[in-house]
Scaffold this active site. Structure first.
Site, PDB file in Angstrom:
ATOM      1  N   PRO A 192       0.791  -1.230   0.000  1.00 57.76           N
ATOM      2  CG  PRO A 192      -0.892  -1.530   1.590  1.00 57.76           C
ATOM      3  CD  PRO A 192       0.361  -2.160   1.039  1.00 57.76           C
ATOM      4  CG  ASN A 193      -0.405   4.336   1.186  1.00 57.24           C
ATOM      5  OD1 ASN A 193      -1.333   4.836   0.562  1.00 57.24           O
ATOM      6  ND2 ASN A 193      -0.551   3.849   2.403  1.00 57.24           N
ATOM      7  NE  ARG A 241       1.518  13.237   0.525  1.00 54.95           N
ATOM      8  CZ  ARG A 241       1.119  12.467   1.550  1.00 54.95           C
ATOM      9  NH1 ARG A 241       0.498  11.335   1.319  1.00 54.95           N
ATOM     10  NH2 ARG A 241       1.354  12.823   2.790  1.00 54.95           N
ATOM     11  CE1 TYR A 295       8.852   5.351   3.046  1.00 55.07           C
ATOM     12  CE2 TYR A 295       7.392   7.260   3.006  1.00 55.07           C
ATOM     13  CZ  TYR A 295       7.784   6.062   3.578  1.00 55.07           C
ATOM     14  OH  TYR A 295       7.122   5.574   4.664  1.00 55.07           O
ATOM     15  CG  ASN A 344       8.541  -1.935   0.601  1.00 58.39           C
ATOM     16  OD1 ASN A 344       7.916  -2.028   1.655  1.00 58.39           O
ATOM     17  ND2 ASN A 344       9.140  -0.825   0.224  1.00 58.39           N
ATOM     18  CB  ALA A 363       1.590   0.328   6.578  1.00 59.87           C
ATOM     19  CG  HIS A 390       5.003  -2.189  10.332  1.00 63.81           C
ATOM     20  ND1 HIS A 390       6.343  -2.540  10.402  1.00 63.81           N
ATOM     21  CD2 HIS A 390       4.934  -1.144   9.455  1.00 63.81           C
ATOM     22  CE1 HIS A 390       7.032  -1.722   9.603  1.00 63.81           C
ATOM     23  NE2 HIS A 390       6.207  -0.877   9.025  1.00 63.81           N
ATOM     24  CG  ASP A 441      -0.573 -17.309   8.059  1.00 59.34           C
ATOM     25  OD1 ASP A 441       0.410 -17.527   8.804  1.00 59.34           O
ATOM     26  OD2 ASP A 441      -1.722 -17.134   8.490  1.00 59.34           O
ATOM     27  CD  GLU A 443      10.765  -7.425   6.084  1.00 58.03           C
ATOM     28  OE1 GLU A 443      11.100  -8.533   6.601  1.00 58.03           O
ATOM     29  OE2 GLU A 443      10.271  -6.502   6.744  1.00 58.03           O
ATOM     30  CG  HIS A 467      11.105  -2.221   5.025  1.00 56.31           C
ATOM     31  ND1 HIS A 467       9.755  -2.177   4.805  1.00 56.31           N
ATOM     32  CD2 HIS A 467      11.369  -3.396   5.630  1.00 56.31           C
ATOM     33  CE1 HIS A 467       9.216  -3.288   5.263  1.00 56.31           C
ATOM     34  NE2 HIS A 467      10.169  -4.046   5.773  1.00 56.31           N
ATOM     35  CB  ILE A 468      12.296   2.936   0.588  1.00 50.62           C
ATOM     36  CG1 ILE A 468      11.829   2.144  -0.637  1.00 50.62           C
ATOM     37  CG2 ILE A 468      12.993   4.235   0.170  1.00 50.62           C
ATOM     38  CD1 ILE A 468      10.643   2.764  -1.354  1.00 50.62           C
ATOM     39  CB  SER A 469      12.300   4.585   5.423  1.00 51.80           C
ATOM     40  OG  SER A 469      11.279   3.712   5.886  1.00 51.80           O
ATOM     41  NE  ARG A 487       9.724   6.219   8.844  1.00 48.81           N
ATOM     42  CZ  ARG A 487       8.834   6.091   7.850  1.00 48.81           C
ATOM     43  NH1 ARG A 487       9.013   5.161   6.921  1.00 48.81           N
ATOM     44  NH2 ARG A 487       7.778   6.879   7.793  1.00 48.81           N
ATOM     45  NE  ARG A 540       6.640   4.442  10.087  1.00 49.90           N
ATOM     46  CZ  ARG A 540       5.565   4.547   9.296  1.00 49.90           C
ATOM     47  NH1 ARG A 540       5.245   3.577   8.481  1.00 49.90           N
ATOM     48  NH2 ARG A 540       4.817   5.641   9.320  1.00 49.90           N
TER      49      ARG A 540
END
Ligand code: CA2
Length: 146
Positions: free
Chosen positions: A11-12, A19, A24, A75, A78, A81, A88, A99, A101-103, A108, A112
């Site tokens: 998501p996002n 943004r 990011y 990735n 959210a 988390h 599963d 896995e 993650h950009i950040s 953070r 997270r």
């Protein structure tokens, strides 16, 4: 013909580059897809690059990867988390999982810091910006050769 590596984004992440560039960066998800496609070609891998804002769609792609995929780079946004359902689905996938993650999620908010997906992933890359996807692809090449 070798099976493809699935690169799945949650998501996002479609908002990447549009943004919050301080967190990011300025590259768009399309830029990431293009960079991954170029590197994959160099490494002799094929990829399927997807993004969805819907948990069930990501699970469906992981199920597809069970049959048609060699490895999964994910990735989950959210959902990292929160989603036992994605964990599963990944547990039902037999190939390597990385896995990304950009950040740096550990730098953070505390919510997270925990990742359900990390319970399954062979490797975790966080805080390397979009380069993390390329590092993951290089690692995936090593894992699928092993
Ligand atoms: O650092 C990452 O890659 C994250 O997976 C990104 C997720 C966040 O919830 C995770 O904790 C860490 C958020 C993706 C949202 O991406 C945006 C990009 C640009 C603008 C707005 C959101």
């Amino acid at each position: 013909m070798a099976k493809p590596i699935y690169i799945l984004n949650g998501p996002n992440l479609n908002l990447l580059g549009l943004r919050q560039p301080e967190i990011y960066g300025r590259a768009t998800l399309e830029d990431v897809a293009e960079d991954c496609a170029s590197l994959a070609e160099e490494l002799g891998l094929t990829i399927r690059f997807h993004q969805s804002n819907h948990e069930g769609q990501i699970i469906d792609w992981i199920h597809q990867a069970r049959v048609e995929g060699e490895g999964v780079i994910v990735n989950p946004g959210a959902l990292t988390h929160t989603s036992i359902a994605i964990l599963d689905a990944l547990n039902a996938f037999e190939g390597p999982v990385i896995e990304v993650h950009i950040s740096n999620i550990h730098k953070r908010e505390t919510f997270r810091h925990h990742s359900y997906v990390s319970l399954r992933a062979e490797g975790v890359i966080a805080g390397c910006g979009i380069e993390g996807y390329l590092l993951a692809l290089r690692r995936m090449k090593t894992l699928v050769l092993a």
